[in-house]
Design a protein around this motif. Structure first.
Motif, mmCIF file in Angstrom:
data_model
loop_
_atom_site.group_PDB
_atom_site.id
_atom_site.type_symbol
_atom_site.label_atom_id
_atom_site.label_comp_id
_atom_site.label_asym_id
_atom_site.label_seq_id
_atom_site.Cartn_x
_atom_site.Cartn_y
_atom_site.Cartn_z
ATOM 1 N N TRP A 147 -41.526 -40.673 -28.653
ATOM 2 C CA TRP A 147 -40.475 -41.215 -29.696
ATOM 3 C C TRP A 147 -40.356 -40.519 -31.287
ATOM 4 N N ALA A 148 -41.394 -40.535 -32.210
ATOM 5 C CA ALA A 148 -41.210 -39.878 -32.630
ATOM 6 C C ALA A 148 -40.840 -38.261 -33.043
ATOM 7 N N GLY A 149 -40.888 -37.779 -31.629
ATOM 8 C CA GLY A 149 -40.486 -36.180 -31.842
ATOM 9 C C GLY A 149 -38.415 -36.377 -31.212
ATOM 10 N N VAL A 150 -38.337 -37.158 -30.070
ATOM 11 C CA VAL A 150 -36.683 -37.881 -30.554
ATOM 12 C C VAL A 150 -36.435 -37.899 -31.386
ATOM 13 N N PHE A 151 -36.791 -38.772 -32.120
ATOM 14 C CA PHE A 151 -36.325 -39.511 -33.274
ATOM 15 C C PHE A 151 -35.916 -38.669 -34.268
ATOM 16 N N ALA A 152 -36.999 -37.273 -34.937
ATOM 17 C CA ALA A 152 -36.825 -36.218 -36.027
ATOM 18 C C ALA A 152 -35.656 -35.242 -34.588
ATOM 19 N N LEU A 153 -35.213 -35.276 -33.493
ATOM 20 C CA LEU A 153 -34.664 -34.118 -33.175
ATOM 21 C C LEU A 153 -32.925 -35.397 -33.373
ATOM 22 N N SER A 154 -33.074 -36.597 -33.219
ATOM 23 C CA SER A 154 -31.714 -37.573 -33.040
ATOM 24 C C SER A 154 -31.116 -37.129 -35.059
ATOM 25 N N LEU A 155 -32.106 -37.076 -35.811
ATOM 26 C CA LEU A 155 -31.794 -37.541 -37.340
ATOM 27 C C LEU A 155 -31.402 -35.692 -37.359
ATOM 28 N N PRO A 305 -30.870 -23.281 -31.739
ATOM 29 C CA PRO A 305 -32.189 -24.079 -32.621
ATOM 30 C C PRO A 305 -32.110 -25.234 -32.480
ATOM 31 N N PHE A 306 -30.730 -25.884 -31.964
ATOM 32 C CA PHE A 306 -31.360 -27.172 -31.886
ATOM 33 C C PHE A 306 -32.692 -27.611 -30.653
ATOM 34 N N GLY A 307 -32.020 -26.647 -29.530
ATOM 35 C CA GLY A 307 -32.749 -27.191 -28.673
ATOM 36 C C GLY A 307 -34.324 -26.833 -28.323
ATOM 37 N N VAL A 308 -34.681 -25.651 -29.354
ATOM 38 C CA VAL A 308 -36.476 -25.112 -30.040
ATOM 39 C C VAL A 308 -36.670 -26.087 -30.953
ATOM 40 N N ALA A 309 -36.319 -26.911 -32.017
ATOM 41 C CA ALA A 309 -36.186 -27.319 -32.796
ATOM 42 C C ALA A 309 -37.053 -29.447 -31.822
ATOM 43 N N GLY A 310 -36.297 -29.201 -31.228
ATOM 44 C CA GLY A 310 -36.143 -30.548 -30.287
ATOM 45 C C GLY A 310 -37.545 -30.299 -29.753
ATOM 46 N N LEU A 311 -37.754 -29.815 -28.626
ATOM 47 C CA LEU A 311 -38.950 -29.001 -27.748
ATOM 48 C C LEU A 311 -39.873 -28.787 -28.663
ATOM 49 N N LEU A 312 -40.290 -28.709 -29.691
ATOM 50 C CA LEU A 312 -41.140 -28.343 -30.227
ATOM 51 C C LEU A 312 -41.513 -29.755 -31.412
ATOM 52 N N ALA A 313 -40.361 -30.404 -31.542
ATOM 53 C CA ALA A 313 -40.651 -31.411 -32.359
ATOM 54 C C ALA A 313 -41.349 -32.886 -31.672
ATOM 55 N N VAL A 314 -40.841 -32.346 -29.669
ATOM 56 C CA VAL A 314 -41.279 -34.015 -29.193
ATOM 57 C C VAL A 314 -42.470 -33.644 -28.562
ATOM 58 N N ALA A 315 -42.989 -32.030 -28.596
ATOM 59 C CA ALA A 315 -44.600 -31.957 -28.533
ATOM 60 C C ALA A 315 -45.561 -31.559 -29.498
ATOM 61 N N ALA A 316 -44.718 -31.384 -30.703
ATOM 62 C CA ALA A 316 -45.677 -31.892 -31.882
ATOM 63 C C ALA A 316 -45.773 -33.014 -32.078
ATOM 64 N N GLY A 317 -45.705 -34.157 -31.935
ATOM 65 C CA GLY A 317 -45.214 -35.815 -32.217
ATOM 66 C C GLY A 317 -46.443 -36.135 -30.985
ATOM 67 N N VAL A 318 -46.538 -34.851 -29.752
ATOM 68 C CA VAL A 318 -47.125 -35.714 -28.076
ATOM 69 C C VAL A 318 -49.259 -35.927 -28.976
ATOM 70 N N ALA A 319 -49.085 -34.451 -28.799
ATOM 71 C CA ALA A 319 -50.213 -33.403 -29.626
ATOM 72 C C ALA A 319 -50.625 -33.942 -30.543
ATOM 73 N N VAL A 320 -50.051 -34.662 -31.988
ATOM 74 C CA VAL A 320 -50.845 -35.584 -32.889
ATOM 75 C C VAL A 320 -50.960 -37.364 -31.819
ATOM 76 N N ARG A 321 -50.285 -37.822 -31.911
ATOM 77 C CA ARG A 321 -50.730 -39.025 -31.025
ATOM 78 C C ARG A 321 -51.487 -38.946 -30.153
ATOM 79 N N LEU A 322 -51.955 -37.509 -29.471
ATOM 80 C CA LEU A 322 -53.278 -37.498 -28.697
ATOM 81 C C LEU A 322 -54.253 -36.820 -28.847
ATOM 82 N N SER A 323 -53.952 -36.557 -30.285
ATOM 83 C CA SER A 323 -55.025 -36.232 -31.172
ATOM 84 C C SER A 323 -56.054 -36.649 -31.708
ATOM 85 N N PRO A 324 -57.604 -36.974 -30.750
ATOM 86 C CA PRO A 324 -58.236 -37.658 -31.762
ATOM 87 C C PRO A 324 -58.836 -38.169 -32.849
ATOM 88 N N GLY A 325 -58.834 -37.021 -33.836
ATOM 89 C CA GLY A 325 -59.146 -36.152 -35.269
ATOM 90 C C GLY A 325 -57.736 -35.754 -36.335
#
Length: 561
Positions: A147-155, A305-325
């Motif tokens: 959700w956070a990654g798609v939200f950032a990409l949408s903006l 550029p939009f596509g690259v930024a969007g994919l990395l944004a979603v991946a970053a959001g998931v990684a942060v959410r799953l990160s225990p630290g």
């Protein structure tokens, strides 16, 4: 002890329902969230030549900008309504309003109907955005990162997505129904989500508490004031200095409201205000400066550029959410990445090669995704919805601030080259202002973080982490119980920059004013429009449109161009 066959079959059925619900919800977020935020940009000036001659074009453009104020006012009210209604109900209601608005847009022929359609778009989007956040709140941890990654990409891509359907368009009403098919698909997914969530048999409880509901209703007050200021700016012809001062006061008011609540809630709200004020207004200006008619690569060169930024944004959001630290420091890290992205905008924009824009786009989108994911992870659902409300109020405040900067840079322009130079200079100044604002919020959040503790269990009122218990509950077959071009600053409300802006947006020049060169015929997609439309533009043009100039100097440089 052996599990009885009946119990085993119930467990398998529960796991299947849980998996299906998560899949449907993930697809719904991917389809509905960009569809909601694409309602924000005001693109009517791009098709101004297609408007009937007997319609007041400037007034119509202002009316077209009502979607953002309507969205901004709806978000806190919809978030408060989540204390009584299930997220699935609000999602379907919002998507249904978007579908009705799309259908009505095809029959619009007056300022009143256009205003009603745009308000419906804003209200529908204002229901969808908070409802989807509440829907993913108690689901799998990765879904909130998505959700956070798609939200950032949408903006980031809202302006480009709003312009895309206008390529070689022959009817101005397309601006009122840009993606009718996607709206239908999203509505179908919303209905499927409603059915599957009902079949799961477990209530969703991601709404705000009574105290949080009061804060959400309070958030609607500054949103209404900012909306009134924006509409007045579009209609009263205020000067650049007054607009900048009012926009600055609007940002201060949002930060004052964000300072209420616990320390952790303040840190989260500051981050959401920063994302709202900076991301969409900045990305919109970059997108418009890079249009094909101005010498940039056009939208066709921006999708990579939009596509690259969007994919990395979603991946970053998931990684942060799953990160225990993952902790509060990730919020500051994400905001810092946005500051670096704004600095890169000053270095690489304008750029005739779209690929280089992957750098600022990625930094902005990934930084926003990390900041939003981390910030929302420190508060309960009500606090997250409160921050989201401030975020959209910040979007309009950012548009106002960008408008003031553009008005100051575009005042008195008399040639197409001066107009282009003014747009580029305004973008660079805006990047500087936005960067300093985000840095100030990083420092403020860091000072608060030293004394901040998470709001109890940030995901739930029960002891322990709900994300850890989610999988155990799923095994038992149950869900957790607590489940052309225009000025970027004027997209929100369609006003014009004095006489020069009126001419650029398709209105007539003032009496005795010098005629400004027409919008270039190359269009937003970097290729000639051709046919009768191109001949008409060439007949009205007073001279060749300059290409985007070489990399402009710093806005602080007072040396004449």
């Amino acid at each position: 002890m052996a599990v009885p066959p009946i119990q085993r079959s119930q467990d398998q059925a529960g796991q299947s329902t849980t998996w299906l619900l998560d899949v449907v919800l993930g697809l719904l977020v991917v389809a509905a969230l960009p569809l909601a935020i694409v309602a924000v940009p005001n693109t009517l000036s791009v098709v101004a030549r297609l408007l009937p001659a007997d319609i007041d074009r400037v007034a119509l453009m202002r009316t077209h900008g009502l979607a953002l104020p309507a969205l901004m006012l709806t978000v806190p009210l919809a978030a408060a309504a989540l204390s009584r209604f299930r997220p699935a109900h609000l999602v379907v209601a919002g998507l249904a309003l978007l579908a009705v608005a799309d259908a009505a847009g095809g029959y619009a022929g007056s300022e009143l109907v256009i205003g009603a359609v745009r308000v419906l778009h804003g209200v529908g989007a204002g229901l969808v955005v908070p409802a989807t956040l509440a829907a993913v709140w108690h689901r799998r941890p990765a879904l909130r990162g998505v959700w956070a990654g798609v939200f950032a990409l949408s903006l980031l891509a809202a302006q480009g997505l709003a312009l895309w359907p206008l390529d070689a368009v022959t009817d101005w009403r397309v601006t009122l129904q840009p993606y009718p098919m996607v709206t239908g698909v999203a509505l179908g997914l919303g209905a499927a989500y409603l059915v599957v969530s009902a079949l799961s048999g477990r209530p969703e409880t991601a709404g705000p508490s009574a105290a949080e509901t009061r804060r959400l209703l309070l958030a609607a007050v500054p949103a209404a004031v900012i909306a009134a200021v924006a509409i007045a700016t579009a209609s009263q012809g205020w000067g650049a200095t007054l607009v900048i001062v009012l926009a600055g006061l609007a940002v201060v008011a949002l930060l004052a409201l964000a300072s209420t609540g616990t320390a952790a809630s303040r840190v989260s709200s500051y981050a959401m205000v920063a994302v709202g004020v900076v991301l969409l207004p900045s990305a919109a200006q970059v997108t418009l400066v890079e249009m094909g008619g101005l010498g940039g690569p056009g939208l066709r060169g921006l999708w990579v550029p939009f596509g690259v930024a969007g994919l990395l944004a979603v991946a970053a959001g998931v990684a942060v959410r799953l990160s225990p630290g993952g902790g509060r420091w990730l919020t500051s890290l994400g905001l810092l990445a946005m500051v670096v992205g704004l600095c890169s905008v000053r270095v690489v924009v304008p750029a005739p090669d779209g690929l280089v824009l992957a750098v600022p786009f990625t930094l902005l989108a990934v930084g926003a995704s990390v900041a939003v994911t981390s910030a929302l992870g420190q508060v309960r659902a009500g606090g997250a919805l409160f921050g989201l409300s401030l975020c959209f109020a910040g979007v309009l405040a950012g548009y106002l601030l960008g408008t003031g900067v553009q008005m100051a840079m575009l005042g008195g322009v008399r040639s197409a080259q001066e107009l282009v130079d003014g747009f580029v200079g305004a973008l660079h100044w805006w990047a500087l202002v936005g960067g300093f604002l985000v840095v100030a919020l990083i420092v403020l959040a860091a000072l608060l973080a030293r004394h901040a503790e998470p709001d109890g269990d940030v995901d739930d009122d029960l002891a322990g982490d709900l994300d850890d218990s989610y999988h155990a509950d799923a095994v038992q077959g149950s869900r957790p119980q607590t489940a052309g071009f225009e000025a970027a600053g004027y997209q929100a409300y369609g006003a014009a920059y004095g006489e020069a802006g009126r001419e650029a947006y398709g209105g007539g020049p003032a009496d005795g004013a010098e005629t400004l060169p027409a919008v270039p015929s190359a269009g937003a997609f970097g290729r000639a429009m051709g046919g009768e439309q191109e001949a008409d533009e060439q007949a009205t043009s007073t001279g060749p449109m300059p290409a985007v100039p070489p990399q402009a100097g710093s806005p602080e440089d007072d040396t004449p161009r």
